[in-house]
Structures are given as structure tokens and as C-alpha cells.
Design a protein around this motif. Sequence first.
Motif, PDB file in Angstrom:
ATOM      1  N   ALA A 169       0.838  -1.212   0.000  1.00  8.58           N
ATOM      2  CA  ALA A 169       0.000   0.000   0.000  1.00  8.58           C
ATOM      3  C   ALA A 169       0.866   1.253   0.000  1.00  8.58           C
ATOM      4  O   ALA A 169       0.536   2.256  -0.659  1.00  8.58           O
ATOM      5  CB  ALA A 169      -0.917  -0.008   1.223  1.00  8.58           C
ATOM      6  N   LEU A 170       1.983   1.201   0.706  1.00  3.80           N
ATOM      7  CA  LEU A 170       2.885   2.359   0.757  1.00  3.80           C
ATOM      8  C   LEU A 170       3.493   2.637  -0.616  1.00  3.80           C
ATOM      9  O   LEU A 170       3.521   3.795  -1.068  1.00  3.80           O
ATOM     10  CB  LEU A 170       3.965   2.108   1.819  1.00  3.80           C
ATOM     11  N   SER A 171       3.956   1.590  -1.305  1.00  4.36           N
ATOM     12  CA  SER A 171       4.515   1.789  -2.655  1.00  4.36           C
ATOM     13  C   SER A 171       3.466   2.399  -3.579  1.00  4.36           C
ATOM     14  O   SER A 171       3.774   3.299  -4.375  1.00  4.36           O
ATOM     15  CB  SER A 171       5.013   0.466  -3.247  1.00  4.36           C
ATOM     16  N   GLU A 172       2.234   1.910  -3.463  1.00  4.94           N
ATOM     17  CA  GLU A 172       1.168   2.447  -4.321  1.00  4.94           C
ATOM     18  C   GLU A 172       0.883   3.907  -3.961  1.00  4.94           C
ATOM     19  O   GLU A 172       0.719   4.752  -4.840  1.00  4.94           O
ATOM     20  CB  GLU A 172      -0.085   1.576  -4.186  1.00  4.94           C
ATOM     21  N   ARG A 173       0.865   4.204  -2.648  1.00  6.62           N
ATOM     22  CA  ARG A 173       0.606   5.586  -2.203  1.00  6.62           C
ATOM     23  C   ARG A 173       1.691   6.534  -2.718  1.00  6.62           C
ATOM     24  O   ARG A 173       1.426   7.696  -3.024  1.00  6.62           O
ATOM     25  CB  ARG A 173       0.559   5.602  -0.671  1.00  6.62           C
ATOM     26  N   LEU A 174       2.911   6.033  -2.805  1.00  9.31           N
ATOM     27  CA  LEU A 174       4.030   6.874  -3.258  1.00  9.31           C
ATOM     28  C   LEU A 174       4.005   7.100  -4.772  1.00  9.31           C
ATOM     29  O   LEU A 174       4.716   7.961  -5.276  1.00  9.31           O
ATOM     30  CB  LEU A 174       5.361   6.211  -2.883  1.00  9.31           C
ATOM     31  N   GLY A 175       3.205   6.298  -5.484  1.00 14.40           N
ATOM     32  CA  GLY A 175       3.118   6.460  -6.937  1.00 14.40           C
ATOM     33  C   GLY A 175       3.957   5.480  -7.729  1.00 14.40           C
ATOM     34  O   GLY A 175       4.145   5.654  -8.940  1.00 14.40           O
ATOM     35  N   PHE A 176       4.461   4.433  -7.062  1.00 18.03           N
ATOM     36  CA  PHE A 176       5.199   3.403  -7.797  1.00 18.03           C
ATOM     37  C   PHE A 176       4.250   2.609  -8.689  1.00 18.03           C
ATOM     38  O   PHE A 176       3.064   2.474  -8.390  1.00 18.03           O
ATOM     39  CB  PHE A 176       5.868   2.428  -6.816  1.00 18.03           C
ATOM     40  N   ARG A 177       4.791   2.078  -9.787  1.00 16.18           N
ATOM     41  CA  ARG A 177       4.072   1.172 -10.691  1.00 16.18           C
ATOM     42  C   ARG A 177       4.376  -0.271 -10.311  1.00 16.18           C
ATOM     43  O   ARG A 177       5.536  -0.631 -10.134  1.00 16.18           O
ATOM     44  CB  ARG A 177       4.579   1.347 -12.124  1.00 16.18           C
ATOM     45  N   ARG A 178       3.340  -1.116 -10.227  1.00 15.12           N
ATOM     46  CA  ARG A 178       3.553  -2.540  -9.969  1.00 15.12           C
ATOM     47  C   ARG A 178       4.068  -3.175 -11.258  1.00 15.12           C
ATOM     48  O   ARG A 178       3.444  -3.045 -12.299  1.00 15.12           O
ATOM     49  CB  ARG A 178       2.239  -3.192  -9.555  1.00 15.12           C
ATOM     50  N   GLU A 179       5.226  -3.840 -11.195  1.00 13.43           N
ATOM     51  CA  GLU A 179       5.823  -4.378 -12.423  1.00 13.43           C
ATOM     52  C   GLU A 179       5.817  -5.885 -12.493  1.00 13.43           C
ATOM     53  O   GLU A 179       5.756  -6.456 -13.571  1.00 13.43           O
ATOM     54  CB  GLU A 179       7.281  -3.904 -12.560  1.00 13.43           C
TER      55      GLU A 179
END
Length: 197
Positions: A148-158
Motif C-alpha cells: 500500500a505504501l509503494s502504491e501511495r508513493l506512486g510506484f508502478r507494480r511491475e
Amino acid sequence: MHLRPSYPIVTSRLRLRPLTTGDLDALLGYHSSPEVHRYLPMQAMDAANILERLTKGNWSRSTLEEEGQIIMLGVELAATSQLVGDVMLRWTSNKNRSGEIGYVLDPAHLGRGYATEAAVAVLRLAFAELGLHRVITRIDARNGPSIALSERLGFRREALLIENDWVRGEWTDEVNFAMLENEWRLLQPGHAANGQS
Ligand SMILES: CC(C)(COP(=O)(O)OP(=O)(O)OC[C@H]1O[C@@H](n2cnc3c(N)ncnc32)[C@H](O)[C@@H]1OP(=O)(O)O)[C@@H](O)C(=O)NCCC(=O)NCCS
């Protein structure tokens, strides 16, 4: 390329700064917890492990001079100077200008956005100061709060890497997220694309 930040790095509620041996008790408070380390590759630590890292290992570094190095920064509350967690930046490759970030919070301080606020500051170091092209997060697929933190930061799931790591007696799946420098620039306040200009 190198990274030699001016410390402390100040955000609205936090200060990020190199760890010292004076942080031993606070670090032991959460890094000794198997629950905190449940999805981390390294085991929960005792005081000797932490002291060794603080004095001889990766946790003693405050600049990045060459690829392969890591900085670990303490995250303290600006209001009280209390250490509430730590954030990591790894410079993975000079040729590819790539890196990785990580974060751990003391469980007493979850759910207030401190990890997000600290990680935003580390991404600024990675892209604006070190000059990286690509930054990733690598997360145990069961670690919902970190995903959730990676998504909140704006990272793309690869990617989802099935049974990628053997950790403490079991195969674990790993989720990979990435952010490119141009994607990071679009997320900055004032950029036309994010509606805040
Ligand atoms: C991963 C970890 C750092 C995430 O911690 P976290 O507290 O969920 O993250 P933040 O500090 O950014 O807080 C976000 C939460 O606070 C809320 N919040 C409150 N104020 C906020 C603010 N100003 N800004 C952003 N979020 C805010 C968010 O809504 C979110 O709540 P939710 O989980 O109910 O959606 C934490 O779970 C942890 O340390 N885990 C153990 C170590 C670990 O696994 N590290 C990752 C390895 S890959």
C-alpha cells in the motif's frame, strides 16, 4: 555520481539524519521484534547485531560514493526528536542509474503517514540529488502495508516473482514496484500533470 546530503533532511513533521550509536535503544525497540521483521529478509536483531551495523556496517554510512552502497537514515519526529523508524536508499548500479528504497517504522508510530513522508524525502534524494533514472521497491507479496505504501508513493507494480526467495524455511513470493525519474517529476507539487499547478 555521488550523494552527500546536508543533514538533517527536514520534512513537514520529520527529520531524516544518519543513525548513531545513541539510537541503539530505540532501534532495538523495534528491530528486535519478529513481527516487525516478519516480511524482511533479515532476522530480528539483538543489540550486538545493531551495534555492529551502526559502527562497521551499512548503518554507519551517510553518503553514497559508489554503486552497491546503502545509506540508512533515522526518521525522527521534528517536535520531540524521537526516533520512529528508518529508511534505506541503495545505489544498485552506476551504469543503469538504478536504486532501491526500503523503510521500517516502530509499530507505535504506524498509521500516521510517517513512512510515506520519509519515503518521499528519500525519493527526492534518489532522483534529484543522486540522479537516478529508476528506483524500485521489492516486497514480500504478503506484506500489505508495504505494498500500500509503494502504491501511495506512486510506484508502478511491475512483477510478481513466484517463490523468488528462500526466507526462514519457506519460499516467498516477491512483488516488484518501480518508478522512473520522469514519472517522479510528474508527481512533484506544481507540475501541471498533477493538478496542483
Ligand atoms: C511498511 C510500513 C513502513 C508501512 O507503515 P504505515 O504506517 O502503514 O505507513 P505510513 O506511515 O505511510 O502511514 C500510512 C497510513 O497512515 C494514514 N495516514 C494518516 N495520516 C497520513 C498522512 N499525513 N499521510 C499519509 N498517510 C497518512 C494512511 O491513510 C495510512 O493508513 P491505512 O494503512 O489505514 O491506509 C510498516 O508497516 C512497517 O514498518 N512494517 C514492518 C517493516 C516492513 O515490512 N517494511 C517494508 C519492507 S518491504
